[in-house]
Design an enzyme around this catalytic site. Structure first.
Site, PDB file in Angstrom:
ATOM      1  N   LYS A 156      56.796  37.909  40.530  1.00 31.77           N
ATOM      2  CA  LYS A 156      56.466  37.633  41.690  1.00 31.77           C
ATOM      3  C   LYS A 156      56.417  36.046  42.124  1.00 31.77           C
ATOM      4  CE  LYS A 156      52.251  37.996  44.612  1.00 31.77           C
ATOM      5  NZ  LYS A 156      50.775  38.651  44.714  1.00 31.77           N
ATOM      6  N   GLY A 191      41.881  37.484  42.308  1.00 32.43           N
ATOM      7  CA  GLY A 191      43.164  37.570  42.067  1.00 32.43           C
ATOM      8  C   GLY A 191      43.983  36.107  42.558  1.00 32.43           C
ATOM      9  N   SER A 237      38.216  28.759  45.877  1.00 37.46           N
ATOM     10  CA  SER A 237      38.233  30.252  45.979  1.00 37.46           C
ATOM     11  C   SER A 237      37.250  31.017  45.487  1.00 37.46           C
ATOM     12  CB  SER A 237      39.742  30.632  45.748  1.00 37.46           C
ATOM     13  OG  SER A 237      39.642  32.207  45.932  1.00 37.46           O
ATOM     14  N   HIS A 238      36.665  32.055  45.987  1.00 35.49           N
ATOM     15  CA  HIS A 238      35.904  33.200  45.150  1.00 35.49           C
ATOM     16  C   HIS A 238      36.778  34.499  44.941  1.00 35.49           C
ATOM     17  CE1 HIS A 238      33.109  30.330  46.682  1.00 35.49           C
ATOM     18  NE2 HIS A 238      32.123  30.786  45.920  1.00 35.49           N
ATOM     19  N   ASP A 289      44.795  29.860  52.038  1.00 35.91           N
ATOM     20  CA  ASP A 289      44.415  30.683  53.144  1.00 35.91           C
ATOM     21  C   ASP A 289      45.620  31.446  53.318  1.00 35.91           C
ATOM     22  OD1 ASP A 289      42.217  31.914  54.675  1.00 35.91           O
ATOM     23  OD2 ASP A 289      43.514  31.407  56.236  1.00 35.91           O
ATOM     24  N   TYR A 320      47.300  43.252  49.354  1.00 36.22           N
ATOM     25  CA  TYR A 320      48.207  44.146  50.090  1.00 36.22           C
ATOM     26  C   TYR A 320      49.563  44.242  49.279  1.00 36.22           C
ATOM     27  CZ  TYR A 320      45.114  43.936  54.325  1.00 36.22           C
ATOM     28  OH  TYR A 320      44.115  43.944  55.086  1.00 36.22           O
TER      29      TYR A 320
END
Length: 214
Positions: free
Chosen positions: A186, A17, A13-14, A74, A165
């Site tokens: 979370k 977060g 990943s780039h 993803d 989001y």
């Protein structure tokens, strides 16, 4: 199912977060992990039309580039009143003309689309976060793990935790949004826990049970 034998992997990943969340999840298992961003790998084009396809593209690219197993994610927000949008294009809704991403803008787009759809009541704003993890090996073998969490899109946005989001997503059974939750609240999950809350933690739980546990 293939077991993961090494403790050295690449987080494909780039997204800062996302990298942080995945590293938080794998850390307790003793992994040494660098991200595709740290290794300066080129981001592959996400040409898939499903979360599974795009997760596979990213994991295979990092596995082939590094010669190590790679774990990708993803994920996206799927909103019923918008016909499943933004879905696999969740990050695209945040893209600005200069190529950077502005998720405050993206959340405003979501709210505008819901208003246009006449979805003003909570019952009309049902949504789910979906995460698909892909573990890929340099030889091309892949394993996929899908996690989902149901909830509601709220407005205005609440909270500054998490990323993306999170401030507009209130998971089912909670009065707070993901943006108002700590990382532990979370996605805190460890072996032996019956449940995980976040979509990514739920996918990770399946990954652990499938590829790590004897």
């Amino acid at each position: 199912m293939r077991k993961l034998e090494t403790k050295t992997i690449v987080v494909a990943s780039h997204n800062a977060g996302k990298i942080r969340e995945i590293q938080d999840l794998i850390g307790p298992f003793g992994f040494t992990a660098k991200s595709a961003a740290e290794l300066n790998f080129v981001e592959p084009d996400e040409t898939g039309t499903t979360f599974e396809e795009n997760a596979t593209i990213k994991a295979l690219a990092s596995a082939e580039a590094s010669g190590l197993p790679a774990l990708s994610d993803d994920s996206g927000l799927v909103i019923d009143a918008l016909g499943g949008d933004p879905g696999v294009y969740t990050a695209n809704w945040a893209e600005k003309p200069d190529g950077t991403r502005d998720f405050a803008m993206a959340m405003e787009k979501v709210e505008a689309a819901l208003e246009t759809a006449g979805a003003s009541k909570p019952a009309q704003r049902a949504a789910r976060f979906v995460s698909v993890l892909c573990l890929a090996w340099p030889d091309g073998h892949t394993e996929l793990f899908r996690g989902e969490v149901e909830g509601t899109v709220v407005w205005p946005a609440r909270g500054s935790q998490g990323f993306g989001y999170d401030p507009v997503f209130q998971p089912e059974g909670y009065e707070t949004t993901f943006g108002e939750m700590s990382a532990e609240e979370k996605h805190g999950w460890k072996p032996g826990d019956a449940e995980a809350l976040s979509h990514r933690a739920r996918a990770f739980k399946i990954f652990v049970e499938t590829c790590l546990e004897a």
